[in-house]
Design an enzyme around this catalytic site. Structure first.
Site, mmCIF file in Angstrom:
data_model
loop_
_atom_site.group_PDB
_atom_site.id
_atom_site.type_symbol
_atom_site.label_atom_id
_atom_site.label_comp_id
_atom_site.label_asym_id
_atom_site.label_seq_id
_atom_site.Cartn_x
_atom_site.Cartn_y
_atom_site.Cartn_z
ATOM 1 N N LYS A 29 48.276 48.256 45.226
ATOM 2 C CA LYS A 29 48.939 46.959 44.378
ATOM 3 C C LYS A 29 49.331 46.919 43.325
ATOM 4 C CE LYS A 29 46.782 42.894 42.741
ATOM 5 N NZ LYS A 29 47.137 42.744 42.024
ATOM 6 N N ASN A 30 48.524 47.046 41.675
ATOM 7 C CA ASN A 30 48.086 46.940 40.572
ATOM 8 C C ASN A 30 49.614 47.944 40.085
ATOM 9 O OD1 ASN A 30 46.822 44.501 41.156
ATOM 10 N ND2 ASN A 30 45.299 45.638 39.816
ATOM 11 N N CYS A 123 46.507 34.119 39.560
ATOM 12 C CA CYS A 123 45.459 34.150 39.989
ATOM 13 C C CYS A 123 45.065 33.122 39.222
ATOM 14 C CB CYS A 123 44.465 35.471 40.164
ATOM 15 S SG CYS A 123 44.731 36.429 41.753
ATOM 16 N N ARG A 128 45.346 33.071 30.793
ATOM 17 C CA ARG A 128 45.893 34.519 30.671
ATOM 18 C C ARG A 128 46.512 35.079 29.838
ATOM 19 N NH1 ARG A 128 45.621 36.874 37.040
ATOM 20 N NH2 ARG A 128 45.186 38.948 35.673
ATOM 21 N N ASP A 313 38.291 43.511 39.255
ATOM 22 C CA ASP A 313 38.246 42.858 40.241
ATOM 23 C C ASP A 313 37.066 43.662 41.683
ATOM 24 O OD1 ASP A 313 41.426 44.719 39.500
ATOM 25 O OD2 ASP A 313 40.592 42.697 39.397
ATOM 26 N N ARG A 405 48.057 38.543 49.225
ATOM 27 C CA ARG A 405 48.756 39.814 48.126
ATOM 28 C C ARG A 405 48.600 40.755 48.043
ATOM 29 N NH1 ARG A 405 48.056 35.893 43.242
ATOM 30 N NH2 ARG A 405 49.411 38.413 42.535
HETATM 31 C C1 EPZ Z 1 45.395 43.440 35.660
HETATM 32 O O1 EPZ Z 1 45.757 42.331 34.894
HETATM 33 C C2 EPZ Z 1 45.159 43.597 36.638
HETATM 34 N N1 EPZ Z 1 46.211 42.891 37.396
HETATM 35 C C3 EPZ Z 1 44.349 42.064 36.893
HETATM 36 O O2 EPZ Z 1 44.584 42.324 38.927
HETATM 37 C C4 EPZ Z 1 43.465 43.434 36.314
HETATM 38 O O3 EPZ Z 1 41.810 42.130 37.049
HETATM 39 C C5 EPZ Z 1 43.387 43.510 35.242
HETATM 40 O O4 EPZ Z 1 44.507 44.394 34.687
HETATM 41 C C6 EPZ Z 1 41.855 43.965 34.164
HETATM 42 O O5 EPZ Z 1 41.494 45.241 34.541
HETATM 43 C C7 EPZ Z 1 47.430 44.090 37.269
HETATM 44 O O6 EPZ Z 1 47.682 44.915 37.876
HETATM 45 C C8 EPZ Z 1 49.134 43.180 38.413
HETATM 46 P P1 EPZ Z 1 44.625 41.904 30.778
HETATM 47 P P2 EPZ Z 1 46.269 42.384 32.972
HETATM 48 O O7 EPZ Z 1 46.300 42.282 30.075
HETATM 49 O O8 EPZ Z 1 47.373 43.263 32.828
HETATM 50 C C9 EPZ Z 1 43.301 39.422 27.384
HETATM 51 C C10 EPZ Z 1 43.616 41.663 40.735
HETATM 52 O O9 EPZ Z 1 42.857 41.097 41.334
HETATM 53 N N2 EPZ Z 1 44.811 39.604 27.314
HETATM 54 O O10 EPZ Z 1 44.140 43.980 31.282
HETATM 55 O O11 EPZ Z 1 46.795 40.709 33.095
HETATM 56 C C11 EPZ Z 1 43.331 38.943 28.951
HETATM 57 O O12 EPZ Z 1 43.315 37.257 29.490
HETATM 58 C C12 EPZ Z 1 44.442 40.830 39.315
HETATM 59 O O13 EPZ Z 1 44.118 42.573 41.311
HETATM 60 C C13 EPZ Z 1 45.310 38.607 26.323
HETATM 61 O O14 EPZ Z 1 43.550 37.978 25.617
HETATM 62 O O15 EPZ Z 1 45.174 42.107 32.886
HETATM 63 C C14 EPZ Z 1 41.646 39.388 30.339
HETATM 64 O O16 EPZ Z 1 40.851 38.888 29.524
HETATM 65 C C15 EPZ Z 1 43.383 40.187 38.536
HETATM 66 N N3 EPZ Z 1 46.236 38.552 25.508
HETATM 67 C C16 EPZ Z 1 41.926 40.901 28.796
HETATM 68 O O17 EPZ Z 1 42.972 40.339 28.045
HETATM 69 C C17 EPZ Z 1 47.676 39.496 26.429
HETATM 70 O O18 EPZ Z 1 47.818 39.455 26.071
HETATM 71 C C18 EPZ Z 1 42.211 41.805 30.008
HETATM 72 O O19 EPZ Z 1 43.864 41.371 30.484
HETATM 73 C C19 EPZ Z 1 47.028 40.084 27.696
HETATM 74 C C20 EPZ Z 1 45.300 40.310 27.738
#
Ligand code: EPZ
Length: 440
Positions: A29-30, A123, A128, A313, A405
C-alpha cells in the site's frame, strides 16, 4: 464514537478458532500510493503490476481520472496513461481521507512546475505536518502558499533547480515527495538524512525505469541528477511488509501452522527478530515464512524507529499477540506518540493495557473476550481484528473502512485460513430487517 458517526459497514468475528494454511501478501500500500502519482511524470503510459485492490488505490484512480489520466485496472495490473493529465487544483474534499495524496504535490511540481493540492487527510495519528515536504520544494526553487480557509497549498516554480536538502527528521513522505519534484530539476539534488524504507527504493526503481537518474535510494543520502524527459515503463510492485507482519502476528497468536507467502525477510528483519525474541518458532525461506504453533511466549518490550528499526505500523498489530502470549511488556512509539487509538478498544475486550507517559504498558496476560469495538485508524483496526481472532465469543468492529484502505481482501484471506469472519453492511442489513419486519 456515537452510532451516527460510525460508517455503515462492520466486521463480525467469532474468535478462538485455530487458523491453518497459506496466505499470500499483496502489493505494498505505502508503495502504490506513491507509484501512482509518480506515473504522471512520464510522457507515455506506465504499467504497474501486482497492485492490491484496496480503497486507497480506487481513491487515487478517481483523482487521476479527474486530472485527465486514462486508467485501466484489472487482475492486479494498473495502466496509467498520463498524456491527458493537466495540473488542476485537487480539492481537499477529494483527498481528505488519503494522506498519501500529498504525493501529487511533488509529481505535479516535477511535471508542470506548479501544483494546487488540498492539505492531506489520513489516519488519526496525531499532528502530521508536511513542513519537511514544503522545505524541500522551496529548496528546489518553488514558492509555497496556503490560502487560508480553503486548505489548499499552491506551489509554483518557474524552473526547478537542484539543491542539497538536509531532512530535519527522517520522513518517508517528504523523501519521496522531494524525489518526485527533483527528477527533472536542473542539476544534481542531494537529500541528506533521507528515509530508507523499501517503498522509497520501489519508487526510485520506477523513476529510474522511466529514465530518471536516482542513486542511493535505501541509504540516508539520495542523489538525483535531473533529466528532461521520462518515458513509460512496466513495474512490479514490492510486497506489503506491513500486511506480511500483520499476518505473522495472526499466525503466532492463533495459527497452527500458517505460511505467509510473498514476504521478503530483509523487509522485516527487526520485526522477525522481535518475534524470535518472544520464542515464536518460524521456518524462514526466500519468499515465505511458516509460523509453527506456539506455547509460552516470552515478555518483550518494543520501541519503534525509522526503517530498518521496528516499524511504527506494526506496533498496533503486535499488541494483541503480546497481550495473549506473555502479557507483560511495554511499547514505545517514537514516531507517533498518539498512535494509541486501539488501547481503549482492547480494554473493552478485557485487555490489561494502559498508557502512561507515551508508553503502552501491559501488566499481565489478558483473557480477551468478544465486544463491540471501533477502529480509529488503519493499523488500530488490524489490531482489533487480531484481538477478535484471539478472543472468546463474538467481536463486532465498526469503521472498517479504515481496515479496507490497507488490507487487500482481508475477509477472503482470513476465511481461507479458517477464520469465522464476515463483512456486514449494516445499512442493507437494517433494510433487510425492515423488510422482514414489514413482512415485505
Ligand atoms: C508513512 O507516512 C506511511 N504512510 C505511514 O504508514 C508510516 O507510519 C510512516 O511513513 C512512518 O513510517 C505512507 O507511506 C502512505 P513520515 P508519512 O513523514 O510519510 C513527522 C500506515 O499505517 N513529519 O515518515 O506521513 C511525522 O509527524 C501509514 O500505512 C514532520 O514532522 O510519515 C512523523 O512523526 C500510517 N514533518 C514522522 O515525521 C513532515 O513534513 C515520520 O513521518 C513530515 C513528517
Amino acid at each position: 464514537m456515537i452510532e451516527s458517526e460510525m460508517s455503515m459497514n462492520k466486521i463480525v468475528i467469532h474468535g478462538g478458532r485455530p487458523l491453518t494454511g497459506n496466505v499470500t501478501v499483496s502489493g505494498a500500500k505505502n508503495s502504490i500510493v506513491a507509484l501512482m502519482p509518480a506515473s504522471i511524470l512520464a510522457d507515455e503510459p506506465v504499467v504497474l503490476e501486482g497492485i492490491p485492490e484496496i480503497s486507497d488505490v480506487y481513491s487515487l484512480i478517481n483523482i487521476l481520472q479527474i486530472m485527465g489520466a486514462k486508467i485501466y485496472f484489472a487482475k492486479g495490473v494498473l495502466t496509467i496513461d498520463p498524456r491527458g493529465v493537466k495540473s488542476i487544483p485537487i480539492p481537499s474534499g477529494k483527498i481528505n481521507s488519503l494522506r498519501a495524496s500529498y504525493y501529487f504535490m511533488g509529481a505535479l511540481l516535477g511535471k508542470f512546475g506548479k501544483a494546487e493540492v488540498g492539505l492531506p487527510g489520513g489516519c488519526n495519528l496525531g499532528p502530521r505536518p508536511i513542513d519537511l515536504h514544503i522545505k524541500g520544494f522551496e529548496a528546489l526553487g518553488a514558492s509555497v502558499s496556503d490560502d487560508k480557509g480553503v486548505m489548499y497549498l499552491r506551489i509554483r516554480a518557474t524552473n526547478l533547480v537542484a539543491s542539497r536538502i538536509f531532512m530535519d527528521m527522517v520522513s518517508v513522505g517528504a523523501t519521496i515527495n522531494i524525489m518526485l519534484a527533483a527528477v527533472k530539476a536542473k542539476g544534481t539534488t542531494v537529500i541528506e538524512n533521507a528515509a530508507r524504507e523499501p517503498e522509497i527504493i520501489d519508487v526510485a526503481t520506477l523513476l529510474n525505469n522511466m529514465g530518471a537518474k536516482v542513486y542511493g535510494a535505501g541509504t540516508n543520502e539520495i542523489r538525483i541528477e535531473g533529466v528532461s524527459k521520462l518515458h513509460g515503463t512496466r513495474h512490479s510492485i514490492i510486497p506489503d511488509r506491513i500486511e506480511a507482519g500483520t499476518y505473522l502476528a495472526i499466525a503466532a497468536a492463533v495459527g497452527e501452522g500458517v505460511t505467509v507467502e510473498n514476504v521478503l525477510y530483509e523487509h522485516l528483519e527487526s520485526y522477525i527478530s522481535k518475534l524470535e525474541e518472544m520464542g515464536v518458532q518460524m521456518t524462514i525461506r526466500e519468499d515465505s515464512i511458516t509460523v509453527h504453533s506456539n506455547q509460552n511466549l516470552k515478555k518483550v518490550n518494543v520501541k519503534t524507529y525509522p526503517y530498518p528499526g521496528f516499524a511504527t505500523d506494526l506496533q498496533q498489530p503486535i499488541t494483541p499477540l503480546l497481550l495473549k502470549s506473555c502479557g507483560q511488556g511495554e511499547l514505545i512509539d517514537t514516531i507517533y506518540e498518539c498512535r494509541i487509538g486501539h488501547v481503549p478498544e482492547l480494554k473493552r475486550m478485557g485487555a490489561n493495557i494502559r498508557v502512561k507517559d507515551n508508553r503502552i504498558i501491559m501488566d499481565s496476560t489478558s483473557e480477551l473476550v468478544g465486544a463491540e469495538v471501533v477502529a480509529s485508524d488503519l493499523r488500530a483496526g488490524a489490531s482489533l481484528v487480531i484481538a477478535a481472532l484471539i478472543a472468546k465469543g463474538v467481536t463486532t468492529i465498526y469503521n472498517v473502512e479504515f481496515i479496507l484502505r490497507g488490507y487487500d481482501r482481508i475477509i477472503e484471506k482470513l476465511t481461507n485460513l479458517g477464520a469465522d469472519i464476515a463483512l456486514v453492511d449494516t445499512e442493507s442489513s437494517c433494510k433487510e430487517k425492515a423488510k422482514i419486519e414489514e413482512g415485505r
